[in-house]
Structures are given as structure tokens and as C-alpha cells.
Design a protein around this motif. Structure first.
Motif, PDB file in Angstrom:
ATOM      1  N   TRP A   3       0.810  -1.217   0.000  1.00  0.00           N
ATOM      2  CA  TRP A   3       0.000   0.000   0.000  1.00  0.00           C
ATOM      3  C   TRP A   3       0.845   1.270   0.000  1.00  0.00           C
ATOM      4  N   GLN A   4       0.429   2.229  -0.814  1.00  0.00           N
ATOM      5  CA  GLN A   4       1.017   3.563  -0.809  1.00  0.00           C
ATOM      6  C   GLN A   4      -0.052   4.555  -1.259  1.00  0.00           C
ATOM      7  N   LYS A 102     -11.389   1.058   5.788  1.00  0.00           N
ATOM      8  CA  LYS A 102     -11.759   1.716   4.531  1.00  0.00           C
ATOM      9  C   LYS A 102     -10.567   1.811   3.583  1.00  0.00           C
ATOM     10  N   LEU A 103      -9.399   2.091   4.126  1.00  0.00           N
ATOM     11  CA  LEU A 103      -8.194   2.120   3.304  1.00  0.00           C
ATOM     12  C   LEU A 103      -7.934   0.746   2.681  1.00  0.00           C
ATOM     13  N   ALA A 104      -8.122  -0.302   3.465  1.00  0.00           N
ATOM     14  CA  ALA A 104      -7.890  -1.656   2.971  1.00  0.00           C
ATOM     15  C   ALA A 104      -8.884  -2.027   1.877  1.00  0.00           C
ATOM     16  N   ASN A 105     -10.149  -1.691   2.072  1.00  0.00           N
ATOM     17  CA  ASN A 105     -11.159  -1.998   1.070  1.00  0.00           C
ATOM     18  C   ASN A 105     -10.888  -1.255  -0.235  1.00  0.00           C
ATOM     19  N   ALA A 106     -10.483   0.003  -0.127  1.00  0.00           N
ATOM     20  CA  ALA A 106     -10.184   0.795  -1.331  1.00  0.00           C
ATOM     21  C   ALA A 106      -8.967   0.233  -2.059  1.00  0.00           C
ATOM     22  N   TRP A 107      -7.948  -0.175  -1.305  1.00  0.00           N
ATOM     23  CA  TRP A 107      -6.749  -0.759  -1.910  1.00  0.00           C
ATOM     24  C   TRP A 107      -7.090  -2.071  -2.610  1.00  0.00           C
ATOM     25  N   ALA A 161      -0.649  -6.712   0.555  1.00  0.00           N
ATOM     26  CA  ALA A 161      -0.569  -7.247  -0.801  1.00  0.00           C
ATOM     27  C   ALA A 161      -0.241  -6.110  -1.769  1.00  0.00           C
ATOM     28  N   SER A 162       0.289  -6.474  -2.920  1.00  0.00           N
ATOM     29  CA  SER A 162       0.685  -5.470  -3.910  1.00  0.00           C
ATOM     30  C   SER A 162      -0.143  -5.631  -5.179  1.00  0.00           C
TER      31      SER A 162
END
Length: 465
Positions: A3-4, A102-107, A161-162
Motif C-alpha cells: 500500500w502507498q 476503509k483504506l484496505a477496502n479501497a486498496w 498485498a501489492s
């Protein structure tokens, strides 16, 4: 690269405010100031016994580029940030945990990888490990580390994950009603499976029926997914009849399922299995201990089918299967054989552990060291007494137990012929562990199992000294 993001992106996504500092780019995230935070977004989470909001300034000293907080910082930290780190991006949202999710879902959506959700009273971590091994023969695959399977762990898995990963495997655990539903909202899995429903987490869910209802949420709230069903377990078989659709996959020990396998011979280091995956029949030796693990292997094979592997590719990948730490590990420590299963324990997994131990032939004597089965609630007393009765009927020279339910365990040993040699205690004590060690002769085997909280790997450390 995992994540970035840019601080403006985080602020817009979470409807948050930049309360200090300047716009920043984040290369990764972190939640622990004891680990590398260079260039990362520090996410200040709060638990029952800690509050990372107290360490935001420390995160800045560790070269974090900013922090996500769910409440205002104390005045001392704010003044120190203004003085020493004027560009540090301090982002405040309504809830930092919800912000993480929310950050994880968007990623997850931005990366576009296939997500697999796995839950179950037993076997979810081993199924995840088997599936990771199988899929890695064809796909770039990432899976959760250890048992990161809760409302923090699943977001961590997605964020770690990438975009280069094609498949992400998310283990989903729960202790209370509603938790699986929330994890499905975060991960939005493409394929899901309940490995098994049994007598685990009864403390938070009250009964095995309550456990089944919560586990079924992974099917109920993942309606557009493709699903794998266990037809050998009565609770998951009921889920099959309620939730299955045309392209779903079933597995069972009988040949009328899409995936079926049976153990024809087993030893400490391997077992011989026969079965079929769709139209492919096979016989294979796998480097796995424990006959119950064939259920986990069937679950993993069914999920691999849904991802896109052929039956031949799946069977061919079995050559590289191995057990993860703390899950039916077989090892030699000095002159002793050790079987260690210290990551999870409930009545069903204990039954399987004792059954597997009974089938093993060793040169010396067999000893048993068990620990508390946690999170059983009101059923704990009866469960530990029943466990002791089962253990006393097996062929162990001595049976030992550490845990708060030791008195109930002792009651179950009433007719055990070697009761006077048993070591029983409410807690793990080094002196008592050494007493157990002194009973072992060269070539003896000791079978060790408990819930993770009992940390019975300490006994193996003692053997290594």
C-alpha cells in the motif's frame, strides 16, 4: 510494492481533516513504533489495554511521514510536533480502526486481485497455508501472516498485498456475532469457504448452532461469490443446501462430491491419499501429519479449482505441501520425538489430535502434554473433563495438563491407571515442566497441544536446552 498513497487521497477517502503539517506521500503504513516507519503512515489504533494515540510523536521520531488518528492528541504531543516536525501530516478521522478498514477496502478494489475468504472452527489456517502452496505454482499469491484474521488482521492482509499479486488469501476469524459479516464488507471476497463447524468460540456465541450461524455469514453476505462447501460436516452441509449455486464446488470423503479424498495409510512424516478432483482420479503421498488434514486439503483444492487451476495442476502441486508452525509439526528434539500443535484448541481438534496420536507407532513410550482450550465459556468444565477421559483411554504412559481447568481435567482422570504420574497445574511452571522432562527416556515421543494463549512451545525450548 504494498500500500502507498498521498495524504490528500487519505483525507478525501475518509472525509478526514489535516490538523497539522503538510501534504505527504506515504510508502506503506505501520501500527507499531517499535518497527520501521520510515516514510509510512502511522495508524493509531486503540485496544482494550493500549492506545497508540499516545505514541504519535514517537512515530514522527521514527521518520513516519504522517499519522492517522481517531481523536485529538494531547496538547503536549501537538506542541512537540509543531516544534520538531512541522511538516508531519496529522490526519484526524472519526475512527482510526474504521479508517484502516476503509483504506484496505479501497486498496483491494484499486489492485483488482482475486480475494479468497476462509473461515471455520478448525482448519482455516492450515487450509490457507495449503492453498497458498498450491496456487503459488501458477499465480502470484499473497496470504495473511500467521493468524491475522480479525477486524485488524484482514485489513493488514489486504494492505500488505501489492498490485502485482493475482490472488490474496484472507483468513477470517470471529469471536462474537456480526464479525464475519464485517470482514466480508472489508475484503469483498470472490471465493469463500467454511472449512468446518465445531465446538470453538462457544464463549462468545453460546452454542455450536450460534457458531454455525456466524460462520454461515461468509456465504450469506458474499452472494456474488463462488463458494466451496464441506459435505462431511452436518452444519456446512446445511449451508450447502441453503446457499449453493450452479458453479460452486463441494468436497467430501465420499465420491459424489466434486473433490473427494481419503487417507489409505499414514505415518509421522507423511500419509498416502487417494481421491478424485472432478474427473481426475489419483493416488499420492503427501508430507503431512494428521489424517484430519485431508479435510483442509480438500477445501484448498476446491478453492484452487475456482481460481482456475486444473485438477492435474492441483495434484501435481501436492509435492510441496508442508505443515505451518504450531500446527501438527513433527520434529526431533535431542533424543525425543515431538508432535506440536499449539496454535488452536477446541474439543473437536483435540479429538482429532488424540486419534492421530493413537495411530502413530514410536520406538519408545508416548507422553501427552495438553493445555487449556480457551474461549469455551460455560462448556469449559465439561469439555476438559471429557478430554481427560478420552486421553486416559489412549495409550500414553503419562498425561499432563496446564490450565485453569486443571481440576476438571483431573476429575476426568479418575480411572486412569497412571494418574499418580500426571503433572496437573493451573499454569505453566518451569519446575513442573522439568518434572515432565525428567520422565522422558531416549526414543520417547511427546504429543503437545493447547490453545495459543498457553504458549506450550516453552516446553520445547526446555527440551532444547
Amino acid at each position: 510494492m504494498a500500500w502507498q498513497a498521498n495524504s490528500d487521497y487519505v483525507i478525501d477517502l475518509l472525509a478526514a481533516d489535516l490538523v497539522h503539517g503538510n501534504e505527504q506521500d506515504f510508502i506503506g503504513y505501520g501500527t507499531d513504533t517499535r518497527k520501521n516507519l520510515d516514510g509510512k503512515l502511522f495508524i493509531a489504533l486503540e485496544g482494550d489495554q493500549f492506545d497508540a494515540h499516545k505514541f504519535v510523536y514517537q512515530a514522527a521520531t521514527q521518520k513516519a511521514s504522517g499519522a492517522l488518528v481517531g481523536k485529538a492528541l494531547d496538547q503536549e504531543q501537538l506542541e512537540k510536533l509543531e516544534k520538531d516536525y512541522p511538516s508531519f501530516a496529522l490526519i484526524q478521522c472519526d475512527d482510526s480502526l474504521l479508517g484502516l478498514q476503509k483504506l484496505a477496502n479501497a486498496w483491494r478494489k484499486d489492485c483488482g486481485f482475486t480475494v479468497i475468504g476462509i473461515t471455520g472452527s478448525n482448519g482455516k489456517t492450515t487450509t490457507k497455508e495449503f492453498l497458498q502452496s498450491i496456487l503459488s505454482h501458477k499465480y502470484k499469491t499473497y496470504s495473511s501472516e500467521g493468524s491475522l484474521n480479525n477486524h485488524w488482521g484482514v485489513p493488514f492482509t489486504l494492505l500488505n498485498a501489492s498490485p502485482q499479486h493475482e490472488v490474496v488469501i484472507a483468513e477470517m476469524g470471529m469471536n462474537n456475532p456480526g464479525e464475519i459479516h464485517r470482514l466480508c464488507e472489508i475484503a469483498e471476497p470472490d471465493h469463500v469457504c467454511v472449512t468446518f463447524v465445531g465446538r470453538g468460540h462457544l464463549e462468545g456465541l453460546g452454542s455450536i448452532e450460534g457458531v454455525a450461524k456466524e460462520k454461515a455469514s461468509i456465504y450469506k453476505y458474499s452472494k456474488e461469490t463462488k463458494k466451496v462447501f464441506n459435505l462431511d460436516n452436518p452444519y456446512t452441509k446445511k449451508m450447502y443446501h441453503e446457499f449453493s449455486q450452479r458453479d460452486d464446488v463441494s468436497f467430501a470423503s465420499t465420491t459424489d462430491a466434486d473433490v473427494s479424498m481419503a487417507v489409505v495409510d499414514s505415518a509421522l512424516q507423511s500419509m498416502q491419499i487417494e481421491g478424485k478432483i472432478l474427473d481426475l482420479s489419483f493416488a499420492k503421498e503427501v508430507q503431512i501429519y494428521g489424517k484430519h488434514n485431508v479435510t483442509n486439503l480438500m477445501a484448498a483444492s476446491g478453492l484452487a479449482l475456482l481460481v482456475g487451476m486444473s485438477p492435474y495442476e492441483i495434484v501435481n502441486s501436492f509435492n510441496n505441501l508442508k505443515m505451518a508452525w504450531g500446527r501438527n509439526q513433527v520434529m526431533e528434539i535431542g533424543d525425543h520425538l515431538v508432535v506440536f500443535d499449539g496454535y488452536n484448541a477446541n474439543p473437536d481438534s483435540m479429538d482429532a489430535f488424540l486419534s492421530n496420536a493413537a495411530d502413530v507407532e514410536v520406538e519408545g513410550n508416548k507422553f501427552l502434554l495438553l493445555g487449556e482450550m480457551l474461549e469455551l465459556g460455560e462448556s469449559a468444565a465439561a469439555a476438559h473433563e471429557a478430554l481427560a477421559r478420552a486421553a486416559s483411554q489412549a495409550n500414553f504412559k503419562a498425561v499432563h495438563f496446564f490450565g485453569p481447568s486443571f481440576k476438571h481435567f483431573e476429575a476426568g482422570l479418575e480411572t486412569y491407571k497412571n494418574k499418580e504420574s500426571c503433572v496437573l497445574s493451573s499454569t505453566y511452571e518451569e519446575s513442573l515442566a522439568k518434572k515432565i522432562q525428567s520422565m522422558l527416556e531416549p526414543k520417547d515421543a511427546i504429543f503437545i497441544k493447547a490453545s495459543r494463549g498457553m504458549r506450550l512451545e516453552r516446553f520445547m525450548d526446555l527440551l532444547r536446552e
